[in-house]
Design a protein around this motif. Sequence first.
Motif, PDB file in Angstrom:
ATOM      1  N   LYS A 106       0.818  -1.340   0.079  1.00 30.04           N
ATOM      2  CA  LYS A 106       0.069   0.099  -0.062  1.00 30.04           C
ATOM      3  C   LYS A 106       0.975   1.169   0.138  1.00 30.04           C
ATOM      4  N   ILE A 107       2.176   0.929  -0.194  1.00 30.97           N
ATOM      5  CA  ILE A 107       3.156   2.197  -0.057  1.00 30.97           C
ATOM      6  C   ILE A 107       3.051   2.852  -1.320  1.00 30.97           C
ATOM      7  N   ALA A 108       2.774   4.325  -1.405  1.00 27.80           N
ATOM      8  CA  ALA A 108       3.012   4.810  -2.532  1.00 27.80           C
ATOM      9  C   ALA A 108       4.247   5.614  -2.669  1.00 27.80           C
ATOM     10  N   PRO A 109       5.333   5.178  -3.731  1.00 34.26           N
ATOM     11  CA  PRO A 109       6.484   5.775  -3.578  1.00 34.26           C
ATOM     12  C   PRO A 109       6.462   7.275  -3.973  1.00 34.26           C
ATOM     13  N   GLU A 110       7.505   7.989  -3.340  1.00 31.73           N
ATOM     14  CA  GLU A 110       7.674   9.535  -3.566  1.00 31.73           C
ATOM     15  C   GLU A 110       8.058   9.592  -5.024  1.00 31.73           C
ATOM     16  N   ASN A 111       7.566  10.814  -5.671  1.00 33.86           N
ATOM     17  CA  ASN A 111       8.091  11.189  -6.913  1.00 33.86           C
ATOM     18  C   ASN A 111       9.495  11.393  -7.020  1.00 33.86           C
ATOM     19  N   SER A 112      10.128  11.091  -8.110  1.00 39.64           N
ATOM     20  CA  SER A 112      11.734  11.185  -8.165  1.00 39.64           C
ATOM     21  C   SER A 112      12.013  12.249  -9.128  1.00 39.64           C
ATOM     22  N   LYS A 113      12.806  12.885  -9.188  1.00 37.56           N
ATOM     23  CA  LYS A 113      13.551  13.736 -10.229  1.00 37.56           C
ATOM     24  C   LYS A 113      14.501  13.175 -11.132  1.00 37.56           C
ATOM     25  N   LEU A 114      14.294  13.743 -12.451  1.00 39.88           N
ATOM     26  CA  LEU A 114      15.487  13.027 -13.213  1.00 39.88           C
ATOM     27  C   LEU A 114      16.962  13.415 -12.663  1.00 39.88           C
ATOM     28  N   SER A 115      16.996  14.510 -12.032  1.00 36.96           N
ATOM     29  CA  SER A 115      18.232  15.109 -11.609  1.00 36.96           C
ATOM     30  C   SER A 115      18.811  13.930 -10.117  1.00 36.96           C
ATOM     31  N   ASP A 116      17.795  13.246  -9.822  1.00 33.15           N
ATOM     32  CA  ASP A 116      18.230  12.216  -8.584  1.00 33.15           C
ATOM     33  C   ASP A 116      18.783  11.253  -9.174  1.00 33.15           C
ATOM     34  N   LEU A 117      18.725  10.924 -10.314  1.00 31.74           N
ATOM     35  CA  LEU A 117      18.980   9.606 -11.119  1.00 31.74           C
ATOM     36  C   LEU A 117      20.561   9.794 -11.556  1.00 31.74           C
ATOM     37  N   ASP A 118      21.187   8.562 -11.593  1.00 30.31           N
ATOM     38  CA  ASP A 118      22.807   8.422 -12.104  1.00 30.31           C
ATOM     39  C   ASP A 118      22.668   8.687 -13.732  1.00 30.31           C
ATOM     40  N   GLY A 119      23.794   9.105 -14.219  1.00 30.03           N
ATOM     41  CA  GLY A 119      23.862   9.544 -15.579  1.00 30.03           C
ATOM     42  C   GLY A 119      23.205   8.388 -16.397  1.00 30.03           C
ATOM     43  N   GLU A 120      23.693   7.240 -16.240  1.00 23.29           N
ATOM     44  CA  GLU A 120      23.294   6.231 -17.145  1.00 23.29           C
ATOM     45  C   GLU A 120      21.676   5.951 -17.181  1.00 23.29           C
ATOM     46  N   THR A 121      21.329   5.955 -15.979  1.00 21.07           N
ATOM     47  CA  THR A 121      19.746   5.882 -15.803  1.00 21.07           C
ATOM     48  C   THR A 121      18.893   7.023 -16.397  1.00 21.07           C
ATOM     49  N   ARG A 122      19.587   8.028 -15.950  1.00 20.13           N
ATOM     50  CA  ARG A 122      18.940   9.332 -16.455  1.00 20.13           C
ATOM     51  C   ARG A 122      18.930   9.611 -17.931  1.00 20.13           C
ATOM     52  N   GLY A 123      19.893   9.066 -18.814  1.00 16.37           N
ATOM     53  CA  GLY A 123      20.046   8.834 -20.218  1.00 16.37           C
ATOM     54  C   GLY A 123      19.018   8.242 -20.740  1.00 16.37           C
ATOM     55  N   LEU A 124      18.837   6.923 -19.970  1.00 14.68           N
ATOM     56  CA  LEU A 124      17.743   5.726 -20.653  1.00 14.68           C
ATOM     57  C   LEU A 124      16.390   6.237 -20.304  1.00 14.68           C
ATOM     58  N   VAL A 125      16.077   7.048 -19.250  1.00 15.92           N
ATOM     59  CA  VAL A 125      14.667   7.553 -18.844  1.00 15.92           C
ATOM     60  C   VAL A 125      14.509   8.652 -19.908  1.00 15.92           C
ATOM     61  N   GLU A 126      15.543   9.552 -20.116  1.00 20.19           N
ATOM     62  CA  GLU A 126      15.063  10.743 -21.221  1.00 20.19           C
ATOM     63  C   GLU A 126      15.072  10.126 -22.428  1.00 20.19           C
ATOM     64  N   LYS A 127      15.645   9.087 -22.771  1.00 16.90           N
ATOM     65  CA  LYS A 127      15.496   8.519 -24.191  1.00 16.90           C
ATOM     66  C   LYS A 127      14.025   7.890 -24.342  1.00 16.90           C
TER      67      LYS A 127
END
Length: 172
Positions: A106-127
Amino acid sequence: QSIMTEQTNLPYTWKQTLEDVSLTIKLDKKVRGRDLSVEVKKNHLQVKYKNSSDFIVNGELSKAVKGDTVWSLEDGDTLSIDLTKVNKSEWWSCVCKGDPEIDTTKIAPENSKLSDLDGETRGLVEKMMFDQNQKARGLPTSDELRNQEALKKFMAEHPEMDFSNAKIDGQF
């Protein structure tokens, strides 16, 4: 997200993120920090008044924590303890083994920002976001654009080849 249901009989309230667990203990008297004994080990939490043999909290933690625990005393009667989780990809159902458990589904995770992600993950999410937006607008995805550019380059490098009757469906 704060999780305090099913927890009313505990000597503390608690909340968690994927990274840490925060406990708040309302003490029955005003004290100074030096009057408390707070011991946190990888799998154990112990809190008591130094001049007493009775524990406020004494239990095996349900999951492992790192040693860099921070605790503070507010207004002389509110103890706050911040535990850093070893495994930052799971929710805890309780702080100490044997305590009432919460339903972690029942836990709703907090929203995360792209800036919180490491570079590789951020690039993948942006793509992925770019590709989703392109598809929604009926435009080529990043992979399709890359393939088109490679084909244009190939055609430019080989002017002797005739591509006028070639059927190119984008699946190459």
